[in-house]
Design an enzyme around this catalytic site. Structure first.
Site, PDB file in Angstrom:
ATOM      1  N   ARG A  55       0.845  -1.196   0.000  1.00  0.00           N
ATOM      2  CA  ARG A  55       0.000   0.000   0.000  1.00  0.00           C
ATOM      3  C   ARG A  55       0.878   1.243   0.000  1.00  0.00           C
ATOM      4  O   ARG A  55       1.592   1.499   0.961  1.00  0.00           O
ATOM      5  CB  ARG A  55      -0.931  -0.001   1.223  1.00  0.00           C
ATOM      6  CG  ARG A  55      -1.969  -1.119   1.191  1.00  0.00           C
ATOM      7  CD  ARG A  55      -2.812  -1.136   2.444  1.00  0.00           C
ATOM      8  NE  ARG A  55      -2.025  -1.507   3.613  1.00  0.00           N
ATOM      9  CZ  ARG A  55      -2.527  -1.652   4.838  1.00  0.00           C
ATOM     10  NH1 ARG A  55      -3.815  -1.447   5.051  1.00  0.00           N
ATOM     11  NH2 ARG A  55      -1.749  -2.001   5.847  1.00  0.00           N
ATOM     12  N   ASP A  57       1.621   5.381  -0.069  1.00  0.00           N
ATOM     13  CA  ASP A  57       1.045   6.558   0.578  1.00  0.00           C
ATOM     14  C   ASP A  57       0.641   7.623  -0.445  1.00  0.00           C
ATOM     15  O   ASP A  57       0.972   7.523  -1.632  1.00  0.00           O
ATOM     16  CB  ASP A  57       2.052   7.175   1.549  1.00  0.00           C
ATOM     17  CG  ASP A  57       2.382   6.265   2.711  1.00  0.00           C
ATOM     18  OD1 ASP A  57       1.514   5.452   3.076  1.00  0.00           O
ATOM     19  OD2 ASP A  57       3.498   6.374   3.252  1.00  0.00           O
ATOM     20  N   TYR A 115      12.290  -0.504  -3.441  1.00  0.00           N
ATOM     21  CA  TYR A 115      11.879   0.893  -3.558  1.00  0.00           C
ATOM     22  C   TYR A 115      13.042   1.715  -4.092  1.00  0.00           C
ATOM     23  O   TYR A 115      14.210   1.452  -3.781  1.00  0.00           O
ATOM     24  CB  TYR A 115      11.458   1.463  -2.202  1.00  0.00           C
ATOM     25  CG  TYR A 115      10.068   1.078  -1.766  1.00  0.00           C
ATOM     26  CD1 TYR A 115       8.964   1.865  -2.096  1.00  0.00           C
ATOM     27  CD2 TYR A 115       9.853  -0.078  -1.013  1.00  0.00           C
ATOM     28  CE1 TYR A 115       7.692   1.522  -1.694  1.00  0.00           C
ATOM     29  CE2 TYR A 115       8.573  -0.432  -0.606  1.00  0.00           C
ATOM     30  CZ  TYR A 115       7.497   0.369  -0.946  1.00  0.00           C
ATOM     31  OH  TYR A 115       6.226   0.025  -0.556  1.00  0.00           O
ATOM     32  N   ARG A 206      10.903   6.522   3.540  1.00  0.00           N
ATOM     33  CA  ARG A 206      11.005   7.987   3.605  1.00  0.00           C
ATOM     34  C   ARG A 206      11.733   8.440   4.875  1.00  0.00           C
ATOM     35  O   ARG A 206      12.476   9.430   4.857  1.00  0.00           O
ATOM     36  CB  ARG A 206       9.618   8.607   3.532  1.00  0.00           C
ATOM     37  CG  ARG A 206       8.967   8.443   2.167  1.00  0.00           C
ATOM     38  CD  ARG A 206       7.478   8.730   2.222  1.00  0.00           C
ATOM     39  NE  ARG A 206       7.209  10.081   2.723  1.00  0.00           N
ATOM     40  CZ  ARG A 206       5.995  10.486   3.094  1.00  0.00           C
ATOM     41  NH1 ARG A 206       4.961   9.651   3.043  1.00  0.00           N
ATOM     42  NH2 ARG A 206       5.818  11.721   3.517  1.00  0.00           N
TER      43      ARG A 206
END
Length: 274
Positions: A55, A57, A115, A206
């Site tokens: 999921r 953001d 990522y 992040r």
């Protein structure tokens, strides 16, 4: 039958992946598109529901998202691609589709997630990459201490408790995750982080990027990363960095499921990242 799809999307104008009341989400757009293609009224009691590998953001993008759903309608693989794309906005696209066994789960069958974070730095931000990359203001004659950032990355490899990099809203049952590799590519005025792991906590990538930046600009030493990790205290790590530069690049599955690799060649990101 169970169908798996490979997706790419620009998350700039969406409130993240997960369906939310009165919000514009990627999951909602995809479920509406699939339902429209197979002729199901999404407002009825049994609309199409998709399960995702990860999921994302608000504002986060995907190059290799994977989902699955169950449906009674049979179509050719390419028909699924063309048909669902017909009902999707331009910022979301299905790259591939294929039937999978009932044992396959886009979420639980995945054993590796990759990522990529794209960062632009310099005296002025770039309006052309405002929603595609993070930004750090640096003087024209200054650049990150990339070597220090790379040294700090070494402390994160392996299985650890990543509480210090975990959002307070995280729903994961455990903060213990495994990072397989972290690569940092410097190509002024761009900097790219490529992080592979078995799974990630909410905001974890992040938060890691934010901490790398503190080291890169000289506010913290390389071994500060080890201290933050060991503390298991979110308050001492760097603030959560911008979602704009974050890309879910690839999900890996056991070979038995024969899941296609994502189409990365159509990305604006440098090819050496892949």
């Amino acid at each position: 039958m169970r169908i798996a799809l490979g997706l790419q999307y620009d998350g700039s104008h969406f409130s993240g992946w997960q369906s939310q009341v009165n919000q514009n989400t990627i999951q909602d757009e995809l479920e509406k598109a699939i339902s429209a293609f197979v002729g199901i009224d999404a407002l009825k009691s049994n609309p199409i529901r998709v399960i995702t590998a990860g999921r994302t953001d608000t504002g986060v993008h995907a190059l290799g998202q994977v989902v699955h759903f169950d449906v009674e309608v049979e179509r050719e693989n390419w028909s699924w691609v063309r048909g669902v794309n017909t009902f999707l906005p331009e910022s979301i696209v299905v790259n591939w589709a294929q039937p999978v066994s009932d044992e396959f789960s886009a979420r639980y069958s995945a054993h590796e997630r990759t990522y990529i974070y794209a960062l632009h730095a310099g005296p002025c931000r770039s309006p052309m990459s405002a929603s595609r990359a993070g930004y750090v203001m640096l003087p024209a004659d200054r650049w990150f201490d990339v070597d220090a950032m790379k040294r700090s990355a070494g402390y994160l490899i392996g299985e650890h408790d990543f509480t210090s990099f975990r959002s307070s809203e995280c729903q994961s049952k455990t903060p213990v995750k495994t990072i397989y590799s972290i690569e940092i590519f410097s190509d002024e005025p761009w900097l790219y982080f490529k992080i592979k792991g078995n799974a990630f906590l909410h905001h974890m990538v992040r938060n890691l990027v934010g901490s790398f930046i503190q080291i890169g600009i000289g506010k913290q030493s390389a071994d500060w990363m080890a201290k933050v990790l060991a503390a298991k205290d979110r308050s001492i790590a760097a603030p959560t960095f911008s979602p704009a530069g974050l890309y879910l690049a690839q999900i890996a599955y056991p070979e038995e499921f024969n899941i296609p690799k994502p189409w990365l060649e159509n990305s604006w990101l440098p090819k050496n990242l892949f």
